[in-house]
Design a protein around this motif. Structure first.
Motif, PDB file in Angstrom:
ATOM      1  N   LEU A  40       0.899  -1.505  -0.114  1.00 38.60           N
ATOM      2  CA  LEU A  40       0.269  -0.138  -0.179  1.00 38.60           C
ATOM      3  C   LEU A  40       0.848   1.306   0.190  1.00 38.60           C
ATOM      4  O   LEU A  40       0.855   2.551  -0.170  1.00 38.60           O
ATOM      5  CB  LEU A  40      -1.075   0.016   1.225  1.00 38.60           C
ATOM      6  N   PHE A  41       2.138   1.451   0.909  1.00 46.73           N
ATOM      7  CA  PHE A  41       2.538   2.597   1.139  1.00 46.73           C
ATOM      8  C   PHE A  41       3.487   3.149  -0.565  1.00 46.73           C
ATOM      9  O   PHE A  41       3.776   4.374  -0.843  1.00 46.73           O
ATOM     10  CB  PHE A  41       3.839   1.956   1.714  1.00 46.73           C
ATOM     11  N   ASN A  75       2.593   2.018  -3.385  1.00 45.11           N
ATOM     12  CA  ASN A  75       1.871   2.013  -4.993  1.00 45.11           C
ATOM     13  C   ASN A  75       0.876   3.469  -4.210  1.00 45.11           C
ATOM     14  O   ASN A  75      -0.719   2.846  -5.534  1.00 45.11           O
ATOM     15  CB  ASN A  75       0.536   0.599  -4.964  1.00 45.11           C
ATOM     16  N   THR A  76       0.573   4.280  -3.558  1.00 43.37           N
ATOM     17  CA  THR A  76       0.423   5.311  -3.002  1.00 43.37           C
ATOM     18  C   THR A  76       0.695   6.584  -4.855  1.00 43.37           C
ATOM     19  O   THR A  76       1.031   6.411  -5.292  1.00 43.37           O
ATOM     20  CB  THR A  76       0.086   6.261  -2.827  1.00 43.37           C
ATOM     21  N   ILE A  77      -0.692   7.683  -5.237  1.00 46.14           N
ATOM     22  CA  ILE A  77      -0.056   7.894  -5.845  1.00 46.14           C
ATOM     23  C   ILE A  77       0.790   8.968  -5.952  1.00 46.14           C
ATOM     24  O   ILE A  77       1.451   9.485  -6.070  1.00 46.14           O
ATOM     25  CB  ILE A  77      -2.035   8.799  -6.703  1.00 46.14           C
ATOM     26  N   GLU A  78      -0.014   9.637  -4.681  1.00 51.04           N
ATOM     27  CA  GLU A  78       1.509  10.691  -3.735  1.00 51.04           C
ATOM     28  C   GLU A  78       2.763   9.802  -2.908  1.00 51.04           C
ATOM     29  O   GLU A  78       2.763   9.725  -3.060  1.00 51.04           O
ATOM     30  CB  GLU A  78       0.830  11.941  -2.705  1.00 51.04           C
ATOM     31  N   ILE A  85       5.770   9.965  -0.579  1.00 53.36           N
ATOM     32  CA  ILE A  85       5.848   9.884   0.602  1.00 53.36           C
ATOM     33  C   ILE A  85       7.008   9.700   1.141  1.00 53.36           C
ATOM     34  O   ILE A  85       7.751   8.885   0.955  1.00 53.36           O
ATOM     35  CB  ILE A  85       4.985   8.247   1.399  1.00 53.36           C
ATOM     36  N   ASN A 100       8.809   6.419  -0.284  1.00 56.18           N
ATOM     37  CA  ASN A 100       7.778   5.277  -1.351  1.00 56.18           C
ATOM     38  C   ASN A 100       8.450   4.856  -2.684  1.00 56.18           C
ATOM     39  O   ASN A 100       8.848   5.961  -2.988  1.00 56.18           O
ATOM     40  CB  ASN A 100       6.526   5.249  -1.036  1.00 56.18           C
ATOM     41  N   TYR A 154       3.739  14.422   3.007  1.00 55.17           N
ATOM     42  CA  TYR A 154       3.181  13.735   0.943  1.00 55.17           C
ATOM     43  C   TYR A 154       3.294  14.666   0.141  1.00 55.17           C
ATOM     44  O   TYR A 154       3.397  15.754   0.490  1.00 55.17           O
ATOM     45  CB  TYR A 154       1.388  13.384   1.866  1.00 55.17           C
TER      46      TYR A 154
END
Length: 344
Positions: free
Chosen positions: A9-10, A12-15, A17, A29, A102
């Motif tokens: 999850l960490f 594959n975020t759009i923003e 991190i 990330n 973020y």
């Protein structure tokens, strides 16, 4: 929820991190690696965050989905400057204090903004060419009349040195005026490469001179006060002034105002300088006044309006002058207030 799932999850975020402890990067990330053009996390982990993140001297914030973000500059692996916005959260984990950043990449947004500015300038160019033709019409007619007069005098052999000299002086004045006019418009379309030390009333004077003919039937009052000069992008502010004045002129014509007036005034505070442009061109309807700064919103479809003029005015003032542009309309009167930060 296992660690493998959280790690997926960490990453594959759009923003982007970044997790920071005592100023050092502890984790990052995949989205952040893409933003910064790094291939492996190990290249950044345990390095100082200030190596990639450059805070702006003057903090800039923007609101998005009711959250406040800070605008910053990132430094990529290949030494490119990356504009971004960040939101910072503090959190505790196993008796240690961390900061989680973020990050949203603004590169594409900034590029689109630049394209919009250029598109707005190109739209303005068509109007400017029309203005140049209008400005040149009278002096060209005067030069043609002077030449015809001289030809006639030569044909009847009744020309004297004094009258010849006077006609040549007149023609020279017209040519100088035309040359200065084209220089004014040519300078407007130059991209500013550096700030200039100028006063706001000087820029207003230039805009009024450039629109001398279109505004000739309008009573314009320019109430000057003593203003400190500012280091600003002259042509950017000139573009704003020309747009607002052109809009007034269009509204006067469309609404058939009998006694059109434009009043320009100024204010100065410790932090700001303000230009106020007020006209009696019929006012702005309440149902659209909140939309006039939106991109591609126009009331000029029949006259090929682009809907970019006031949007770009707002963008220029906010982004390049750290200021604000406001509009107020009551009955037949509309006033635009251009607020410029003196410490940009």
């Amino acid at each position: 929820m296992d660690n493998k799932y959280l790690d997926s999850l960490f990453n594959n975020t759009i923003e982007g991190i970044i997790i920071i402890e005592d100023g050092f990067i502890k984790n990052i990330n995949n989205a952040m690696l893409d933003i910064l053009k790094y291939e492996k996390k190990e290249e950044l982990i345990n390095k100082l965050a200030t190596g990639i993140l450059i805070p702006n001297i003057h903090k800039k914030f923007l609101e998005f989905n009711n959250d406040i973000y800070e605008e910053v500059t990132l430094f990529s692996k290949n030494a490119e400057i990356v504009p971004a916005i960040i939101k910072i959260k503090d959190f505790e984990y196993e008796n240690s204090s961390y900061k989680i950043l973020y990050v949203l990449n603004l590169t594409e947004l900034k590029q689109n903004e630049t394209l919009l500015i250029e598109q707005s300038r190109m739209a303005a160019m068509g109007e400017m060419i029309s203005m140049i033709a209008h400005q040149w019409k009278q002096p060209l007619a005067s030069i043609a009349a002077a030449i015809s007069n001289l030809k006639f005098r030569l044909e009847i052999d009744k020309i004297d040195k004094e009258s010849l000299q006077n006609k040549l002086v007149d023609m020279d004045k017209y040519i100088i005026y035309m040359s200065e006019t084209i220089d004014d418009f040519r300078n407007f379309f130059k991209k500013d490469k550096e700030k200039m030390l100028v006063s706001l009333d000087y820029i207003v004077d230039i805009s009024l001179e450039m629109l001398n003919k279109p505004l000739s039937n309008i009573k314009v009052t320019n109430k000057k006060i003593k203003l400190n000069k500012l280091y600003i992008y002259k042509n950017e502010l000139l573009q704003v002034m020309l747009n607002i004045l052109n809009n007034s002129q269009d509204a006067f014509s469309e609404n058939k105002i009998e006694n059109p007036t434009i009043n320009i005034s100024y204010k100065e505070t410790h932090d700001e300088q303000i230009i106020i442009i007020k006209d009696n061109a019929g006012g702005i309807p309440k149902n659209i006044i909140d939309k006039i700064f939106d991109p591609y919103f126009t009331t000029k479809e029949k006259r090929n309006g682009t809907g970019l003029g006031l949007y770009m005015c707002k963008t220029i003032i906010e982004k390049h002058f750290k200021g604000e542009i406001k509009v107020k309309s009551e009955k037949q009167n509309t006033s635009f207030k251009i607020i410029i930060n003196k410490f940009i």
